[in-house]
Design an enzyme around this catalytic site. Structure first.
Site, PDB file in Angstrom:
ATOM      1  CD  GLU A   1      40.015  51.739  75.143  1.00  0.00           C
ATOM      2  OE1 GLU A   1      39.336  52.700  74.637  1.00  0.00           O
ATOM      3  OE2 GLU A   1      40.536  51.942  76.395  1.00  0.00           O
TER       4      GLU A   1
ATOM      5  CG  HIS B   1      32.222  53.973  76.484  1.00  0.00           C
ATOM      6  ND1 HIS B   1      32.769  52.843  75.894  1.00  0.00           N
ATOM      7  CD2 HIS B   1      33.106  54.687  77.033  1.00  0.00           C
ATOM      8  CE1 HIS B   1      33.970  52.810  76.652  1.00  0.00           C
ATOM      9  NE2 HIS B   1      34.042  53.971  77.073  1.00  0.00           N
ATOM     10  CG  ASP B   2      35.378  55.729  74.280  1.00  0.00           C
ATOM     11  OD1 ASP B   2      35.044  56.455  75.250  1.00  0.00           O
ATOM     12  OD2 ASP B   2      36.387  54.850  74.706  1.00  0.00           O
TER      13      ASP B   2
HETATM   14  C1  GLC Z   1      39.142  54.719  77.577  1.00  0.00           C
HETATM   15  C2  GLC Z   1      37.832  54.570  77.752  1.00  0.00           C
HETATM   16  C3  GLC Z   1      37.234  56.189  77.807  1.00  0.00           C
HETATM   17  C4  GLC Z   1      37.863  56.956  78.878  1.00  0.00           C
HETATM   18  C5  GLC Z   1      39.458  56.540  78.809  1.00  0.00           C
HETATM   19  C6  GLC Z   1      40.142  57.104  79.915  1.00  0.00           C
HETATM   20  O1  GLC Z   1      39.469  55.063  76.277  1.00  0.00           O
HETATM   21  O2  GLC Z   1      36.954  53.713  76.955  1.00  0.00           O
HETATM   22  O3  GLC Z   1      35.733  56.365  77.688  1.00  0.00           O
HETATM   23  O4  GLC Z   1      37.883  58.251  78.593  1.00  0.00           O
HETATM   24  O5  GLC Z   1      39.730  55.431  78.652  1.00  0.00           O
HETATM   25  O6  GLC Z   1      39.808  56.341  80.992  1.00  0.00           O
END
Ligand code: GLC
Ligand code: CA
Length: 556
Positions: A258, A332-333
């Site tokens: 990510e 999920h974000d």
């Molecule tokens: C990433 C996750 C997110 C989380 C963040 C901190 O962006 O996808 O859901 O809040 O990291 O871990």
């Protein structure tokens, strides 16, 4: 052009599970591992190859599991390690692979490492985290947390600040410390030895901080954006190459980073075709905020097709032969795909969900489906701030509405309806029974009231549903190599309404056209084109036009 290396994860379709909201098995209202195991046959039937599990590790749940207090144990509410082993075994028996979320930019503040680290300045683990002295009695720099407020928290006991790019309960690990890397790599090896099939690496583009810790450009108020000093930092590729040498290269894994702040040039390094770092990355450019959004995120404006298309085309063209794309509309974000990029009004919901799926699944790269997307789940409506669960939304409301009064409450709630992460986190709508079949108890988070119409069971019973369309798209990818491997050629770059492209492989061509609007628009791409229509969301076509939200794919 060099022949693309053919690998299983390039031909796979990934399904993301957010365990808390997927399926409850014991009536406590919280999704769990036994619930996931019970739904594996459903995923097998859908035809996906790989499951990415959002975090299931021990966690105090400040950020729903993205704050880990023990990397080698399971969250109490989700079950036990025995439940995990059973789930993994059942998945493997069905031919499904499991990819774990790897959250190693930070831990929970309740992780034993942090408890030890904060105990004294001389702690042997002090350097596991990023501690700094105050500067002129204030935080060491102006960096703002991704969840609002300063990214530094003062710790009374030792008189220093620690860095948390997310919540206060998510202190950042210090990757400069080789002992931290040893611990992380050992833990990863432990999971690989258990037989898991890969990692989705949480905010992995943020693990290497510029050691000068300079102030960021002020965004809202006097706090600053840390991006330039954190995203794709000075040593990130070195760290990932070390991870690759010491762990990843020893197993046959799917790896996806990510990568907030990643550019195409950076992606060519992270996901390089030689495989020295990761398999692929998630970029954010197509889901990133619309200009003018509050704090770079909060808005009620819809994305505009020409820009969306230009962004996605750029990624398709630039990565060709050099690195591998991952394809997603939501997770999920993010808000729900059909609500954000399509049209969730009853008249258009099914058509536009199918159109979006076509557009994405026919591109080059590995597609990701977020739970419920495959039968068209939509955004939620948030009437009051009490209806919201997500720490990001609650903190933003507190800062921008209550403290700084930059917007009023109703406006912020409208932004949440459009953009909040909570939209994706309502329980999966399995059927039309109480609580949508998610739980027999009280669900931890509100079930979207539209579950009577929109649910998996109804979709499975209806051959014209979004579900059956996804099933077909997945099966097509598995049977036609041109879908994973064909070279991408963009078309109709001046169109305000249509996203069209071709794919080419071994003398075959795939022609794809998608109407992103609720109007009929002129389109002559299919006039006189011979070949087989492999999928479309309309049974009948009209000459010279695409009907509202029409999607067509022809193989010739
Ligand atoms: C990433 C996750 C997110 C989380 C963040 C901190 O962006 O996808 O859901 O809040 O990291 O871990
Ligand atoms: Ca449960």
């Amino acid at each position: 052009m060099a022949e693309e290396k053919r690998l299983w994860w390039k031909e796979a379709v990934i399904y993301q599970i957010y365990p808390r909201s997927f399926q409850d098995s014991n009536g406590d209202g919280i999704g769990d591992l036994a619930g996931i195991t019970s739904r594996l046959p459903y995923l097998k039937e859908l035809g996906v190859d790989v499951i990415w599990l959002s975090p299931v590790y021990k966690s105090p749940n400040d950020d729903n599991g993205y704050d880990i207090s023990d990397y080698r144990d399971i969250m109490t509410e989700f079950g036990t390690m025995a439940d995990f082993d059973k789930m993994l075994q059942t998945a493997h028996e069905l031919g499904l692979k499991i990819v774990m979320d790897l959250v190693v930019n930070h831990t929970s503040d309740e992780h034993p490492w942090f408890i030890e680290s904060r105990s004294s300045k001389d702690s042997p683990l002090r350097d596991f985290y990023i501690w700094k002295d105050p500067k002129n009695g204030k935080a060491p720099n102006n960096w703002e947390s991704c969840f609002s407020g300063s990214a530094w928290e003062f710790d009374e006991k030792t008189g220093q600040y620690y860095l948390h790019l997310f919540s206060k309960k998510q202190p950042d690990l210090n990757w400069e410390n080789p002992k931290v890397r040893d611990e992380v790599f050992d833990m990863m090896t432990w999971w690989c030895e258990k037989g898991i099939d890969g990692f989705r690496m949480d905010v992995i583009s943020m693990i290497s901080k510029d050691q000068r810790f300079p102030d960021g450009e002020p965004t809202v108020g006097d706090l600053g954006f840390y991006g330039p000093y954190v995203y794709n930092g000075p040593r990130v590729h070195e760290f990932l190459q070390e991870m690759n040498r010491r762990v990843l290269s020893k197993y046959d894994l799917l790896t996806v980073g990510e990568a907030a702040g990643v550019t195409v040039d950076e992606a060519k390094k992270y996901a390089n075709a030689e495989g020295t770092e990761l398999g692929m990355v998630f970029h954010f450019e197509h889901v990133e905020a619309i200009p003018g959004a509050l704090a770079g995120k909060w808005t009620d404006k819809k994305p505009h097709l020409p820009e969306l298309r230009a962004t996605l085309n750029k990624w398709q063209l630039e990565l060709e032969g050099k690195a591998w794309n991952s394809l997603y509309w939501d997770n999920h974000d993010q808000p729900r795909a059909v609500s954000r990029f399509g049209n969730d009004a009853p008249k258009w919901r099914v058509l536009s969900a199918k159109m979006l799926a076509t557009c994405l699944h026919m591109m080059k790269g590995t597609p990701y489906i977020y739970q419920g997307e495959e039968f068209g789940m939509t955004n939620m409506h948030f009437a009051t701030i009490e209806d919201c669960d997500d720490i990001q939304a609650r903190n933003a409301y507190q800062q921008y509405v209550v403290e700084e009064k930059l917007v009023d409450g109703p406006t912020m709630l409208r932004y949440f309806d459009e953009m909040s992460r909570d939209n994706a986190r309502t329980p999966v709508q399995w059927d039309d029974s109480a609580n949508a079949g998610f739980t027999t108890g009280k669900p931890w988070f509100t079930v979207n009231p539209n579950y009577k119409e929109i649910n998996a069971k109804a979709a499975m019973a209806d051959p014209e549903s979004v579900y059956h369309y996804y099933k077909k798209l997945i099966a097509l990818r598995h049977s036609l190599p041109i879908i994973p491997y064909g070279v991408f050629e963009p078309l109709l770059l001046d169109s305000e309404s249509i996203y069209a492209y071709k794919r080419h492989l071994d003398g075959q061509t795939l022609t794809v056209a998608c109407n992103f609007t609720d109007k009929e628009v002129a389109c002559d791409l299919f006039e006189g084109l011979s070949g087989e229509e492999i999928i479309s969301n309309y049974k009948e076509h009209k000459a010279g036009v695409l009907q509202p939200y029409e999607a067509r794919v022809v193989l010739s």
